[in-house]
Design a protein around this motif. Structure first.
Motif, PDB file in Angstrom:
ATOM      1  N   ALA A 197       0.879  -1.118  -0.007  1.00  0.00           N
ATOM      2  CA  ALA A 197      -0.158  -0.025  -0.045  1.00  0.00           C
ATOM      3  C   ALA A 197       1.048   1.196   0.194  1.00  0.00           C
ATOM      4  CB  ALA A 197      -0.941   0.149   1.203  1.00  0.00           C
ATOM      5  N   SER A 198       0.210   2.511  -0.073  1.00  0.00           N
ATOM      6  CA  SER A 198       0.973   3.720  -0.213  1.00  0.00           C
ATOM      7  C   SER A 198       1.581   3.815   1.211  1.00  0.00           C
ATOM      8  CB  SER A 198       0.091   4.793  -0.208  1.00  0.00           C
ATOM      9  OG  SER A 198      -0.617   4.706  -1.686  1.00  0.00           O
ATOM     10  N   TYR A 199       2.897   4.473   1.113  1.00  0.00           N
ATOM     11  CA  TYR A 199       3.624   4.586   2.291  1.00  0.00           C
ATOM     12  C   TYR A 199       2.981   5.446   3.348  1.00  0.00           C
ATOM     13  CZ  TYR A 199       8.066   4.415   4.859  1.00  0.00           C
ATOM     14  OH  TYR A 199       9.033   4.359   5.744  1.00  0.00           O
ATOM     15  N   PRO A 200       2.935   5.237   4.379  1.00  0.00           N
ATOM     16  CA  PRO A 200       2.176   6.231   5.478  1.00  0.00           C
ATOM     17  C   PRO A 200       2.919   7.669   5.509  1.00  0.00           C
ATOM     18  CG  PRO A 200       2.682   4.127   6.583  1.00  0.00           C
ATOM     19  CD  PRO A 200       3.492   3.969   5.428  1.00  0.00           C
ATOM     20  N   ASP A 201       1.865   8.637   5.293  1.00  0.00           N
ATOM     21  CA  ASP A 201       2.300   9.915   5.150  1.00  0.00           C
ATOM     22  C   ASP A 201       3.298  10.516   6.141  1.00  0.00           C
ATOM     23  OD1 ASP A 201       1.241  10.056   2.556  1.00  0.00           O
ATOM     24  OD2 ASP A 201      -0.690  11.083   3.131  1.00  0.00           O
ATOM     25  N   ASP A 202       2.576  10.130   7.699  1.00  0.00           N
ATOM     26  CA  ASP A 202       3.170  10.785   8.656  1.00  0.00           C
ATOM     27  C   ASP A 202       4.496  10.201   8.801  1.00  0.00           C
ATOM     28  OD1 ASP A 202       2.115   8.332   8.998  1.00  0.00           O
ATOM     29  OD2 ASP A 202       1.487   8.350  11.170  1.00  0.00           O
ATOM     30  N   ILE A 203       4.700   8.711   8.472  1.00  0.00           N
ATOM     31  CA  ILE A 203       6.238   8.257   8.587  1.00  0.00           C
ATOM     32  C   ILE A 203       6.940   8.808   7.601  1.00  0.00           C
ATOM     33  CG2 ILE A 203       7.293   5.968   8.676  1.00  0.00           C
ATOM     34  CD1 ILE A 203       5.615   6.470  11.030  1.00  0.00           C
ATOM     35  N   GLY A 204       6.464   9.054   6.545  1.00  0.00           N
ATOM     36  CA  GLY A 204       7.294   9.255   5.296  1.00  0.00           C
ATOM     37  C   GLY A 204       7.790  11.030   5.627  1.00  0.00           C
ATOM     38  N   ARG A 205       7.099  11.561   6.617  1.00  0.00           N
ATOM     39  CA  ARG A 205       7.696  12.903   6.712  1.00  0.00           C
ATOM     40  C   ARG A 205       8.554  12.914   7.980  1.00  0.00           C
ATOM     41  NH1 ARG A 205       1.967  13.933   6.318  1.00  0.00           N
ATOM     42  NH2 ARG A 205       1.640  14.236   8.683  1.00  0.00           N
ATOM     43  N   THR A 206       8.920  11.988   8.564  1.00  0.00           N
ATOM     44  CA  THR A 206       9.813  11.836   9.620  1.00  0.00           C
ATOM     45  C   THR A 206      11.212  10.931   9.412  1.00  0.00           C
ATOM     46  OG1 THR A 206       7.863  11.490  11.214  1.00  0.00           O
ATOM     47  CG2 THR A 206       9.842  10.854  12.158  1.00  0.00           C
ATOM     48  N   GLY A 207      12.097  11.894   9.063  1.00  0.00           N
ATOM     49  CA  GLY A 207      13.356  11.178   8.373  1.00  0.00           C
ATOM     50  C   GLY A 207      13.982  10.364   9.612  1.00  0.00           C
ATOM     51  N   GLY A 208      14.634   9.196   9.103  1.00  0.00           N
ATOM     52  CA  GLY A 208      15.225   8.145  10.209  1.00  0.00           C
ATOM     53  C   GLY A 208      14.362   7.409  10.810  1.00  0.00           C
TER      54      GLY A 208
END
Length: 217
Positions: A119-130
């Motif tokens: 599925a599409s990568y979670p947006d909130d996780i995608g905005r949290t580098g590392g």
């Protein structure tokens, strides 16, 4: 399904190790389609996508599969055959001289995946580098080869978006169901999801990263 879970822990295989390797350590997942006779021994077996593996490695895996054994199956109180996928996991560790060692890392039974979906990568996780994390999802595979029931297990504090990602991903998978006495039966497939967001975003020192993640849930 309880029978399938029981024999998953009863598989027996030799520990002979083939030697082929790549540049860095990596895992290889190999599936075999195996028909076990009424005595619990394999009577037919083949590797899924066998042509993509080196010949010596494929032969070694098939030799392992040939020596597996499960408790004899029954259907309606009578001896029965069991067809199942057998998953073999290998850890390949290269040597400096170009050779390598292959160690068996896992052996299990279950429905064979024929279609995998993410599925599409979670947006909130995608905005949290590392960010790194993992969840485990258990899929009850119906006789039609689709996930009939999905249970996602995660440690406390895991973002709900990751749980949704795992569930939505498995909903798009398809399988070859296991068979008892020639008839499809329900089985279980366990899917481990590991997410890692590359640390490519500029750090926001105005707010703690952990707090930002919680607020984005």
């Amino acid at each position: 399904m309880s029978y399938i879970r029981m024999i998953a822990s009863a598989l027996i295989a030799l520990a002979t190790v083939p030697s082929y390797a790549n540049k860095e350590p990596y895992y290889v997942e190999v599936w075999a389609n195996v028909l076990y006779g009424t005595d619990g021994h394999p009577v037919q077996y083949s590797l899924v996508d066998e042509d993509k593996y080196p010949l010596a490695f494929a032969d070694n895996v098939k030799a392992r599969v040939a020596k597996t054994k499960v408790p004899p199956a029954e259907a309606d109180g009578m001896p029965a055959t069991l067809r199942s996928g057998v998953r073999l996991d290998f850890l390949v560790t290269p040597n400096a001289d170009g050779g390598g060692q292959v160690k068996m890392a896992g052996l299990s039974m279950g429905p064979i995946p024929t279609k995998r979906y993410a599925a599409s990568y979670p947006d909130d996780i995608g905005r949290t580098g590392g960010w790194e994390g993992a969840v485990e999802a258990a899929c009850t595979v119906g006789v039609d080869g689709k996930c009939r029931l999905i249970e996602v297990k995660a440690l406390p504090g895991m973002p709900e978006s990751v749980r949704r990602f795992a569930k939505a991903s498995l909903e798009g998978w398809s399988f070859i169901p296991q068979e008892l006495a020639g008839k499809p039966i329900e089985g279980e497939y366990v899917f481990q999801v590991r997410l890692h967001t590359l640390d490519t975003y500029p750090e926001d020192f105005r707010q703690d990263r952990f707090l930002r993640l919680l607020h984005s849930r």
